[in-house]
Scaffold this active site. Structure first.
Site, short mmCIF file in Angstrom:
data_model
loop_
_atom_site.label_atom_id
_atom_site.label_comp_id
_atom_site.label_asym_id
_atom_site.label_seq_id
_atom_site.Cartn_x
_atom_site.Cartn_y
_atom_site.Cartn_z
N SER A 184 2.75 -6.51 11.83
CA SER A 184 2.64 -6.53 13.29
C SER A 184 3.89 -7.16 13.91
CB SER A 184 1.35 -7.26 13.70
OG SER A 184 1.14 -7.16 15.09
N HIS A 194 -2.80 -3.28 18.63
CA HIS A 194 -2.63 -2.04 17.86
C HIS A 194 -3.73 -1.03 18.14
CE1 HIS A 194 0.77 -3.85 15.89
NE2 HIS A 194 0.03 -4.91 15.65
#
Length: 303
Positions: A86, A190
């Site tokens: 991430s 996400h």
């Protein structure tokens, strides 16, 4: 073959940077970065409480700064590949020479603010699911309207969605899943909930001039080793609203012949996954400067 990886949001804990600031020049470097991005990284890394550093706009720059600071303390190291989970992808982009440290911190500051703003629109969250068959779990999540936001491998999937959807998941977990653990994050990262942040990040990226990676850069999008700096930057922008495929990143590590993996500060999460998913691979997490000697020895063994 050595892989250098950087953790994502949730790895930070109160005071975790305190021992690192005792290293020569570290406090000055962190202070300079703080001035450059308008965020007191020294305070947040040493004195701020858990709630303060859970804020997405704070956590993300803090994690990238920690990764850069701890990696530089390793000395001259050229890994065979780099990757980040991430927000750790921005740290990895700096490791690979795609972005200068200052550009990485500027980009992550924009990312954190934009994602915090997107998260404020709807009450959302994330939860880790441990165990179970991935296909069964993903189908169950889709039935509940949730997104499998992190496919981490080693029996771990992180679901994301509205607070109500997460509550429903806790009450109705997929068959075979041992535990559902709500995470202390401030949004459904996400997923489509982060779409507004993509345009903001794209505008910030236009001002940057990325270089091609000096080493293999393994992307969260699909586990591909990306060789173009422009493509790395494009993926960094789009990835905020798309699932993290850490499972595919680890498959690529295996294909590249990984024999050792070092996770920069605040290490622990990704090495834990690697121990289960990459048997036989030596792993080391940088948590405090006390771990540096062992890390340097591991680097020397895998030079």
């Amino acid at each position: 073959m050595l892989v250098l990886v950087a953790p994502g949001q949730g790895a930070q804990t109160p005071g975790f940077l305190t021992p690192w600031l005792e290293l020569p020049g570290a406090a000055d470097r962190l202070a300079a970065w703080s001035d450059a991005i308008g965020l007191d990284l020294v305070h947040h890394g040493t004195e701020a409480d858990a709630d303060a550093i859970r804020d997405t706009a704070v956590a993300q720059p803090l994690l990238v700064a920690a990764g850069l600071l701890s990696a530089s303390a390793l000395g001259d190291v050229t890994p065979g590949a780099v990757a980040g989970h991430s927000v750790g992808e921005i740290t990895a982009a700096a490791f690979a020479g795609v972005l200068e440290d200052s550009a990485a911190l500027s980009l992550v500051r924009t990312r954190g603010l934009a994602m915090a703003e997107a998260a404020a629109v709807t009450e959302t969250g994330m939860a880790a699911l441990l165990g179970g068959d991935p296909d069964v779990t993903v189908a169950h999540l889709e039935k509940l309207g949730l997104t499998p936001a992190n496919m981490n491998g080693a029996g771990q999937i992180v679901a994301a969605g509205t607070a109500a959807q997460i509550e429903a998941l806790v009450e109705d977990k997929p068959e075979g899943v041992r535990r559902v653990v709500p995470l202390k994050v401030a949004g459904a990262f996400h997923t489509h909930h982060m779409a507004p942040a993509v345009d903001t990040l794209a505008a910030a990226a236009e001002a940057l001039t990325p270089a091609d990676p000096r080493v293999a850069y393994v992307s969260n999008k699909d586990g591909a080793a990306v060789s173009s700096g422009a493509e790395v930057l494009k993926r960094l922008v789009g990835q905020v609203a798309n699932p993290v495929r850490w499972d595919l990143c680890m498959e690529t590590f295996q294909k590249l012949g990984v024999t050792a993996l070092i996770e920069v500060c605040p290490g622990g999460t990704l090495t834990g996954i690697a121990k289960r998913a990459l048997p036989g691979v030596k792993t080391l997490a940088l948590k405090t400067p006390d771990d540096l000697d062992a890390a340097r020895a591991l680097i020397a063994d895998h030079a």
